[in-house]
Scaffold this motif. Sequence first.
Motif, PDB file in Angstrom:
ATOM      1  N   VAL A 470      -5.956  16.737  36.469  1.00 45.20           N
ATOM      2  CA  VAL A 470      -5.446  18.197  35.863  1.00 45.20           C
ATOM      3  C   VAL A 470      -6.565  18.840  35.163  1.00 45.20           C
ATOM      4  O   VAL A 470      -7.261  18.101  34.078  1.00 45.20           O
ATOM      5  CB  VAL A 470      -4.145  18.035  35.005  1.00 45.20           C
ATOM      6  CG1 VAL A 470      -3.574  19.782  34.883  1.00 45.20           C
ATOM      7  CG2 VAL A 470      -2.999  17.367  35.803  1.00 45.20           C
ATOM      8  N   ARG A 495       2.352  28.723  45.048  1.00 48.84           N
ATOM      9  CA  ARG A 495       2.508  27.658  44.103  1.00 48.84           C
ATOM     10  C   ARG A 495       3.849  27.724  43.231  1.00 48.84           C
ATOM     11  O   ARG A 495       4.121  28.862  43.120  1.00 48.84           O
ATOM     12  CB  ARG A 495       1.400  27.459  43.226  1.00 48.84           C
ATOM     13  CG  ARG A 495       0.010  27.450  44.076  1.00 48.84           C
ATOM     14  CD  ARG A 495      -0.197  25.969  44.446  1.00 48.84           C
ATOM     15  NE  ARG A 495      -1.114  25.920  45.586  1.00 48.84           N
ATOM     16  CZ  ARG A 495      -0.964  25.615  46.797  1.00 48.84           C
ATOM     17  NH1 ARG A 495       0.454  25.003  47.051  1.00 48.84           N
ATOM     18  NH2 ARG A 495      -1.678  25.555  47.638  1.00 48.84           N
ATOM     19  N   ALA A 497       5.052  27.308  38.912  1.00 49.85           N
ATOM     20  CA  ALA A 497       4.309  27.018  37.474  1.00 49.85           C
ATOM     21  C   ALA A 497       5.569  26.591  36.645  1.00 49.85           C
ATOM     22  O   ALA A 497       6.852  27.018  36.524  1.00 49.85           O
ATOM     23  CB  ALA A 497       3.697  28.271  37.047  1.00 49.85           C
ATOM     24  N   SER A 574       1.878  23.493  40.328  1.00 47.76           N
ATOM     25  CA  SER A 574       0.372  23.300  40.196  1.00 47.76           C
ATOM     26  C   SER A 574      -0.275  23.722  38.918  1.00 47.76           C
ATOM     27  O   SER A 574      -1.310  23.884  38.377  1.00 47.76           O
ATOM     28  CB  SER A 574      -0.382  23.526  40.989  1.00 47.76           C
ATOM     29  OG  SER A 574      -0.547  24.942  41.170  1.00 47.76           O
ATOM     30  N   LEU A 575       0.824  24.451  37.981  1.00 50.74           N
ATOM     31  CA  LEU A 575       0.328  25.320  36.765  1.00 50.74           C
ATOM     32  C   LEU A 575       1.094  25.111  35.587  1.00 50.74           C
ATOM     33  O   LEU A 575       2.577  25.206  35.951  1.00 50.74           O
ATOM     34  CB  LEU A 575      -0.023  26.810  37.030  1.00 50.74           C
ATOM     35  CG  LEU A 575      -0.321  27.751  35.920  1.00 50.74           C
ATOM     36  CD1 LEU A 575      -1.725  27.349  35.400  1.00 50.74           C
ATOM     37  CD2 LEU A 575      -0.153  29.190  36.288  1.00 50.74           C
ATOM     38  N   VAL A 596       2.583  18.349  36.147  1.00 50.60           N
ATOM     39  CA  VAL A 596       1.421  18.954  37.191  1.00 50.60           C
ATOM     40  C   VAL A 596       0.671  17.886  37.888  1.00 50.60           C
ATOM     41  O   VAL A 596       0.266  16.974  36.940  1.00 50.60           O
ATOM     42  CB  VAL A 596       1.119  20.195  36.952  1.00 50.60           C
ATOM     43  CG1 VAL A 596       2.125  21.535  36.856  1.00 50.60           C
ATOM     44  CG2 VAL A 596       0.158  20.115  35.708  1.00 50.60           C
ATOM     45  N   GLY A 597      -0.126  18.140  38.816  1.00 54.76           N
ATOM     46  CA  GLY A 597      -1.103  17.403  39.362  1.00 54.76           C
ATOM     47  C   GLY A 597      -0.452  16.380  40.125  1.00 54.76           C
ATOM     48  O   GLY A 597      -0.889  15.210  40.352  1.00 54.76           O
ATOM     49  N   GLU A 602      -5.591  21.171  43.190  1.00 51.85           N
ATOM     50  CA  GLU A 602      -5.933  20.932  41.921  1.00 51.85           C
ATOM     51  C   GLU A 602      -4.970  21.781  40.962  1.00 51.85           C
ATOM     52  O   GLU A 602      -4.723  22.760  41.506  1.00 51.85           O
ATOM     53  CB  GLU A 602      -7.499  21.617  41.790  1.00 51.85           C
ATOM     54  CG  GLU A 602      -7.713  21.470  40.229  1.00 51.85           C
ATOM     55  CD  GLU A 602      -9.279  21.606  40.273  1.00 51.85           C
ATOM     56  OE1 GLU A 602      -9.678  22.827  39.915  1.00 51.85           O
ATOM     57  OE2 GLU A 602      -9.933  20.700  40.074  1.00 51.85           O
ATOM     58  N   SER A 603      -4.755  21.029  40.020  1.00 50.43           N
ATOM     59  CA  SER A 603      -3.759  21.622  38.978  1.00 50.43           C
ATOM     60  C   SER A 603      -4.443  21.999  37.759  1.00 50.43           C
ATOM     61  O   SER A 603      -5.422  21.483  37.475  1.00 50.43           O
ATOM     62  CB  SER A 603      -2.858  20.879  39.016  1.00 50.43           C
ATOM     63  OG  SER A 603      -1.810  20.380  39.908  1.00 50.43           O
ATOM     64  N   HIS A 604      -3.700  22.989  37.094  1.00 55.90           N
ATOM     65  CA  HIS A 604      -4.075  23.515  35.670  1.00 55.90           C
ATOM     66  C   HIS A 604      -3.269  23.470  34.633  1.00 55.90           C
ATOM     67  O   HIS A 604      -2.038  23.591  34.890  1.00 55.90           O
ATOM     68  CB  HIS A 604      -4.553  24.881  35.780  1.00 55.90           C
ATOM     69  CG  HIS A 604      -5.911  25.041  36.847  1.00 55.90           C
ATOM     70  ND1 HIS A 604      -7.232  25.086  36.650  1.00 55.90           N
ATOM     71  CD2 HIS A 604      -5.665  25.226  38.273  1.00 55.90           C
ATOM     72  CE1 HIS A 604      -7.847  25.156  37.797  1.00 55.90           C
ATOM     73  NE2 HIS A 604      -7.091  25.086  38.789  1.00 55.90           N
ATOM     74  N   CYS A 605      -3.708  23.098  33.339  1.00 57.75           N
ATOM     75  CA  CYS A 605      -2.748  23.251  32.374  1.00 57.75           C
ATOM     76  C   CYS A 605      -3.583  24.421  31.174  1.00 57.75           C
ATOM     77  O   CYS A 605      -4.537  24.116  30.971  1.00 57.75           O
ATOM     78  CB  CYS A 605      -2.702  21.823  31.932  1.00 57.75           C
ATOM     79  SG  CYS A 605      -1.571  21.720  30.273  1.00 57.75           S
TER      80      CYS A 605
END
Length: 704
Positions: A470, A495, A497, A574-575, A596-597, A602-605
Motif C-alpha cells: 500500500v 473502486r 474506499a 483500494s483507498l 486495503v491492499g 495498487e492501493s493507497h492510504c
Amino acid sequence: MVHKDARAACDSGQMLDAKPVTMLRGVGPRSAGKLHQLGIQTIQDVLFHLPYRYQDRTRITPIGSVRPGDHVVIDAHVDHAQIRFGRRRSLLVQVSDGSGSLLLRYFHFTGSQKSGFVRGARIRCFGEVRRGPASFEIVHPEYRLLDEGVEPGVEESLTPIYHSTEGLQQKTWIDLTNKALVFLRQGCLLREWLDASVSPKIRMPLAEAVALLHRPPPDLSLAVFEQGEHPAQQRLVFEELLAHQLSLRKLREQHKQQPAFAISRDDGLERRLLDRLPFELTGAQRRVIADIEKDMSQPNPMQRLVQGDVGSGKTIVAALVALHAIGSGFQVAVMAPTELLAEQHLKNFRQWLEPLEIPVLWLAGRHKGRARAKRLEQIADGTARLIVGTHALFQEDVAFDKLGLIIVDEQHRFGVHQRLALRRKGASGNILPHQLIMTATPIPRTLAMTAYADLDLSVIDELPPGRTPVRTVVVSQSRRDEIIERVRSACREGRQAYWVCTLIEESEALQAQAAEETARLLQENLQELGVALVHGRMKAQEKEAVMAAFKAGEIDLLVSTTVIEVGVDVPNASLMIIENPERLGLAQLHQLRGRVGRGSIESHCVLLYHAPLGQQARQRLEVMRETTDGFLIARKDLEIRGPGEVLGTRQTGEMQFRIADLVRDGRLLAEVQRAAEKVLRDRSQAVEPLIQRWIGEREQYGGV
Ligand code: ADP
Ligand code: MG
C-alpha cells in the motif's frame, strides 16, 4: 518500646519470611485475618507491600506558582466561604496567600466544617490543583486550620502512598511498615535470592532497597522516583519483573504436563488440499506448520501463538493443521471474535474442505431453537468435523464429540485465564485439546515474551510473493477537498474506499456523532456515491448488514470510527483515508491500513493530519509512510511510545505489578529475560521463593 519488643522477637540473622505478622505489636487475630485476605502472612510480606507512589509534602508552594496537576501544600488565609446550590450542593472556600488565590471545593461537608472557614482564618492544605471554571481549585483537599503564630513544619521526606484496601487506612500501613522496618534494622533478614552475577541491576542489598522505598531519605526528589531511576527502585523492579517472568514460565511448564491427544497420523488430507491450491506455501508458512504439527504430536497440550502480519496467510496455515487433526479422527473448533469474521472463515474453510468431503459447520448466536438443536447434535455426535463460530462455541450447552484442536483467530486480546478456561471447556474428560492462537498484531519479541510467556511463539515473517505494498501519503487537513476528489475518482473507476474518523474522546457516543457528521458532509459532497456509516454504537446486526453491503459492492464509501473490523476482507477497496492519524498508535494505524491492499490493484492510504504536528507525531507518521512491515512498525512503536501503549490496557492491566510499570520499566525486559534463563539454569531453588515473595497467592489465578 517498639525497639525492645522487636529485639525480643528477633535475633539478628533470623529470616523475616518465617515470622508471622502477629509478631508485630498490635496485630491481633482480627487484623491478621484482614492481612491474610490480602495474601500477607509474614513480616516479609508486609515489607513487600511497597508504596505504589509518593507525595511531595516537603515544602509549601506559593499559590502564584501552582500549575494544574501539581500536588501541593499551601499555607493561606480564608477570604470567604459560601455554599453554592447548583446541580450539586458544594462548599466553596476562597483562599489566598499574597502570591495569588484559589478555590477549595467540597461536595461533602458538615455544618461545623463550614463555620470553621471564617474570614481571616489560617489554613494549611494539601491536594491536587485543577483548572476550575473561574480559577485554579483543589477539590476536597486535606486541610487543617492553624492558630496564628504557629509554624508547623512540613514533612522531611516524600510521603509514601500504599494501596489501602479492605478498610486498612494509610495510617495503618505506615504503622505496620514502621514496625516491620524495625525488625530489619535489628538485623533480621530478607533472603537474597539474587546477586550481581544474575544482573548488574542487582547491586543494592535487598533490605536497604526495601527500607528506602518505604521511607525515602529527605534529599530524594519525586522526579527521580517517577522516572524509576533510583537504584533501589531498579533493584526491586527488576526482581519483580523477574518473578513475574518465572511465574509465567512455570505456568507454561505446568500446562505442558497435562494430558492431551497426541495427533500425528497423516492420511494425506493435507497433501490433497495443497495440491488443489493455486499457490505454493511460503517458507515461513511451512516452518510454522511444522512447529504446530510437532506440538500436536505430543501427548501434552499445545499452547502456541502464531504471529503473522496482515495478509501473511494465516488462514491456510490454520486450514492445513486443522486437516491434520481431522485426518487423525478429531474435531476442530475455529473461533473468531465477531460473527462477520467467523462467517469469512466459514467461507474459506468450506471452499477448501468441502471438496475433500469434510463437513464444516457454522454455529452462530443467531441460530436458535431447532436450527441450533440440530447443530448441537451434529457437534455432539461427531458428524461435524470442523466447527466455526464466535464465543458462542463454548457456551454451556455445546458438547463436542472429540475435540482435538481449538484455533482462535485475532484473539490476542484474550488473557491468560480466558485462554485456559477455553481449553478446559473443550476437554474430553481430563484430556485437553491443543490450542492455537493467531494474531495479526506484531509484537516485538521481548514484549511478547513478557505478555505471553505462557505461550510458545511462531512467527510468519514473510509475505506471499507478488503483493503490491500500500502506498501511503501524509497530507494536511487543509487539502481535504483534494482528497474528497480523489475518493470520487477512485469510486468512479469502480473502486471502493474507507474513510476512518478518529476522536480522542473516550465516549463512543461522541465518536459516533463525529462520524455521523463526517458521513453527512461527505455524502453532500459526493452525491453520486453510495455513502454508509459504521460505528460502535450500532447494533451488531446493523453493523454487519452495512459491512455485508460494502463487501457486496453496494456501497462506495464506508465512513467508520476505528471500530472497523480487524480482518475484514474487501479486496475491491483500494483507498483509505484516516483522519487525524496522529491520534492513533502505529499498531492501530497498521491494522487499519491492512483493510486495503488485499486485491491485485495498487492501493493507497491517505493520512489526513491536523497541523501543526509535534515532533513525535511527525516521526510516527513518517514510519507509516516508509514501511508496511508490521514488525518494523511495532518495533518503532515500542521505541516511541513504550510497551504499555503497544500492548494496550487489556494486557498490561492483567499483569498486576506491585512497583514495576511496564511503560516506565519496559527497557529492563530484555535483561529480565536473560536473567530468568540464568536463574532457571543455575539457581532453581530461588524460583519458588521469588514467586511466593512477589506474586504469592495471586499465582493461583493461573488456574492450572
Ligand atoms: P491473514 O494472515 O491476514 O489472515 P489470509 O490468510 O487472509 O491472511 O491470506 C491473505 C490472502 O493470501 C488470501 O487470499 C490467501 O489465500 C492468500 N495466500 C495465503 N498464502 C499464500 C501464498 N503462500 N501464496 C500466495 N497467496 C497466499
Ligand atoms: Mg486473517
